[in-house]
Design a protein around this motif. Sequence first.
Motif, PDB file in Angstrom:
ATOM      1  N   GLU A 153     113.840   9.823  37.875  1.00  0.00           N
ATOM      2  CA  GLU A 153     114.199  11.166  37.420  1.00  0.00           C
ATOM      3  C   GLU A 153     114.304  11.234  35.893  1.00  0.00           C
ATOM      4  N   ALA A 154     114.835  10.159  35.287  1.00  0.00           N
ATOM      5  CA  ALA A 154     114.930  10.136  33.820  1.00  0.00           C
ATOM      6  C   ALA A 154     113.532  10.106  33.202  1.00  0.00           C
ATOM      7  N   ALA A 155     112.654   9.296  33.791  1.00  0.00           N
ATOM      8  CA  ALA A 155     111.281   9.214  33.282  1.00  0.00           C
ATOM      9  C   ALA A 155     110.580  10.563  33.437  1.00  0.00           C
ATOM     10  N   LEU A 156     110.796  11.201  34.584  1.00  0.00           N
ATOM     11  CA  LEU A 156     110.172  12.496  34.837  1.00  0.00           C
ATOM     12  C   LEU A 156     110.669  13.539  33.847  1.00  0.00           C
ATOM     13  N   ARG A 157     111.977  13.504  33.570  1.00  0.00           N
ATOM     14  CA  ARG A 157     112.553  14.472  32.636  1.00  0.00           C
ATOM     15  C   ARG A 157     111.932  14.295  31.242  1.00  0.00           C
ATOM     16  N   SER A 158     111.759  13.031  30.863  1.00  0.00           N
ATOM     17  CA  SER A 158     111.166  12.752  29.556  1.00  0.00           C
ATOM     18  C   SER A 158     109.710  13.210  29.520  1.00  0.00           C
ATOM     19  N   ALA A 159     108.964  12.958  30.606  1.00  0.00           N
ATOM     20  CA  ALA A 159     107.569  13.405  30.675  1.00  0.00           C
ATOM     21  C   ALA A 159     107.503  14.931  30.668  1.00  0.00           C
ATOM     22  N   ALA A 160     108.458  15.560  31.356  1.00  0.00           N
ATOM     23  CA  ALA A 160     108.466  17.028  31.434  1.00  0.00           C
ATOM     24  C   ALA A 160     108.645  17.638  30.049  1.00  0.00           C
ATOM     25  N   GLU A 161     109.495  16.998  29.207  1.00  0.00           N
ATOM     26  CA  GLU A 161     109.692  17.515  27.855  1.00  0.00           C
ATOM     27  C   GLU A 161     108.395  17.482  27.057  1.00  0.00           C
ATOM     28  N   ASP A 162     107.658  16.363  27.212  1.00  0.00           N
ATOM     29  CA  ASP A 162     106.353  16.286  26.544  1.00  0.00           C
ATOM     30  C   ASP A 162     105.445  17.421  27.016  1.00  0.00           C
ATOM     31  N   LEU A 163     105.405  17.581  28.335  1.00  0.00           N
ATOM     32  CA  LEU A 163     104.495  18.573  28.917  1.00  0.00           C
ATOM     33  C   LEU A 163     104.856  19.988  28.479  1.00  0.00           C
ATOM     34  N   GLU A 164     106.151  20.250  28.385  1.00  0.00           N
ATOM     35  CA  GLU A 164     106.561  21.607  28.009  1.00  0.00           C
ATOM     36  C   GLU A 164     106.106  21.965  26.598  1.00  0.00           C
ATOM     37  N   HIS A 165     105.911  20.927  25.771  1.00  0.00           N
ATOM     38  CA  HIS A 165     105.442  21.200  24.408  1.00  0.00           C
ATOM     39  C   HIS A 165     103.936  21.429  24.326  1.00  0.00           C
ATOM     40  N   CYS A 166     103.227  21.077  25.402  1.00  0.00           N
ATOM     41  CA  CYS A 166     101.765  21.210  25.376  1.00  0.00           C
ATOM     42  C   CYS A 166     101.323  22.600  24.993  1.00  0.00           C
ATOM     43  N   PHE A 167     101.993  23.608  25.541  1.00  0.00           N
ATOM     44  CA  PHE A 167     101.521  24.976  25.357  1.00  0.00           C
ATOM     45  C   PHE A 167     102.161  25.672  24.154  1.00  0.00           C
TER      46      PHE A 167
END
Lengths: 241, 241
Positions: free
Chosen positions: A67-81
Amino acid sequence: MTSQAPTPAYRRLSVEERRSQLLEAALSLFAHRAPEEVSLDDVAEAAGVSRPLVYRYFPGGKQQLYEAALRSAAEDLEHCFAEPPEGPLSERLARALDRYLAFVDQHDAGFTALLQGGSVVETSRTTAIVDGVRRAAAEHILDHLGVKDPGRRLRMTVRMWITAVEGASLSWLDGGKEPPLDELRDWLVEQFVAMLVVSAGRDPQTARVVRAALVLEGREGALGKLARAVLPVIGDAARLL
Amino acid sequence: MTSQAPTPAYRRLSVEERRSQLLEAALSLFAHRAPEEVSLDDVAEAAGVSRPLVYRYFPGGKQQLYEAALRSAAEDLEHCFAEPPEGPLSERLARALDRYLAFVDQHDAGFTALLQGGSVVETSRTTAIVDGVRRAAAEHILDHLGVKDPGRRLRMTVRMWITAVEGASLSWLDGGKEPPLDELRDWLVEQFVAMLVVSAGRDPQTARVVRAALVLEGREGALGKLARAVLPVIGDAARLL
């Protein structure tokens, strides 16, 4: 060149640094394998630490690490757009997709496992994280469209395209990463334009958005190419008008 | 009018009949609630039987009932896109979507819980069932397109549209079932046409499919309406040609 500083590998890490290091190791493992195939021992080994040390930082074990890894990946992804609101819409979208698709490429097996579902580590929390990414992407795109108060049609069109992008990404990974990324990117931009145009035929707000976006597009840009590629195919459809 | 036959409610059911009755009760419960909110007691009560009787038929309890109900629902859904290969493509798709969207409408909460994921009853088996439905739908659609050996582009376009339909369905449920079903259906048909046309600009096989499909479309049909609705919006784009 000799160095006076201690070698990083032997340096004592702060709590925050150690946590980041473990998370980094977990992220790179979860990126390329299904969560089922990653053990805490793997994470410990990849980080060069003992299993008890991993537990000290993540007492919830694999689930917490995931879940921590996913949260960190999600932050990256949210910046994509997130993209400066300048220039033609098609170019902004292309730059955003470049980042999104690079993420898909770099997290292939993990991305597939996450979106296909049914994984042992999937919970309502992990689903909420993924949904948060989709929502953030939708808000960024609506911002790019310059709409202050988007109606249902426009929101649904954006959401449909986001799920279509996910479907295309899964299909792309499943099919051996074909076609090449830049082609996939351009194709997805074109799909968004087409979906918007269709919705414009039913929704005045979307029609205004499309007209305003078209003004910024150039003849040599993505839309010019699309128009020239598509015209010969649908030329016969003139009789439908 | 008096009847000689015993009232159905008191008739002793065969094993198969009882199983179907329990499944029916489970299906209607899982349709309108998240799996978390359905208990075996609810199923027993809805079927008018005791909890031990439910366990006799489904020793695996709620998980087994859920998977059996899902399998039964999946069979219904797989038939949605089975449609005689006659007439304009847009009309065939519209009829298939009528069935699919009626299913979405009738299984609202269950559909959302199933596709959003993260549910306690979600396993790799339930994911495989859902994926089987998507695959069956894609094969039916490719059949309608009259392609014997579909290439990657065409397959990806169909898959993208299927995920877009799922996204739109979730968004439709989420937004209080607006717009009305027949409008949503027509809109989704138009989206498919647009996605195919965009892919036709990049893929000769898809271009052949689009040309062949256009021949069967009439001026008063869905595509004629779409062409007339969209032309005023993209008229200015002529300068991009």
